[in-house]
Design a protein around this motif. Structure first.
Motif, short mmCIF file in Angstrom:
data_model
loop_
_atom_site.label_atom_id
_atom_site.label_comp_id
_atom_site.label_asym_id
_atom_site.label_seq_id
_atom_site.Cartn_x
_atom_site.Cartn_y
_atom_site.Cartn_z
N GLU A 52 -13.27 0.19 4.62
CA GLU A 52 -12.57 1.47 4.84
C GLU A 52 -13.56 2.62 5.08
N ASP A 53 -14.83 2.41 4.78
CA ASP A 53 -15.85 3.44 4.91
C ASP A 53 -16.52 3.31 6.28
N GLU A 54 -16.25 4.27 7.15
CA GLU A 54 -16.74 4.21 8.52
C GLU A 54 -18.27 4.14 8.60
N SER A 55 -18.97 4.87 7.76
CA SER A 55 -20.43 4.85 7.81
C SER A 55 -20.98 3.49 7.38
N ARG A 57 -19.32 0.62 7.76
CA ARG A 57 -19.01 -0.29 8.87
C ARG A 57 -20.06 -0.14 9.96
#
Length: 78
Positions: A52-55, A57
């Protein structure tokens, strides 16, 4: 080292973040932090436990890309 890779190959292991992180830490001590197996395991952990954490990913995708640059024929990297 085969035992550590075996643990990471088990789907049930990936239900327990602490187990996965501990196994990756041990693998890192044996192979070094830049070994493809370590980088792919770290990327997998980021995607599995922090998707859920874009950074995180993005960091995982960079790690996978680095492995593919280093080892273009890496099937696990694909």
């Amino acid at each position: 080292m085969p035992a550590l890779l075996f643990v990471l190959s088990q789907p049930r292991a990936w239900e327990a973040e602490a187990l996965v992180q501990s196994t990756i830490s041990r693998l890192k001590l044996r192979l070094g932090g830049h070994a493809p197996q370590v980088r792919l395991a770290e990327a997998s952990a980021l995607l599995r436990f922090h998707s859920e954490d874009e950074s995180r990913r993005a960091k995982a995708f960079v790690m996978i890309g680095d492995v593919l640059e280093q080892c273009p024929d890496s099937l696990p990297g694909l």
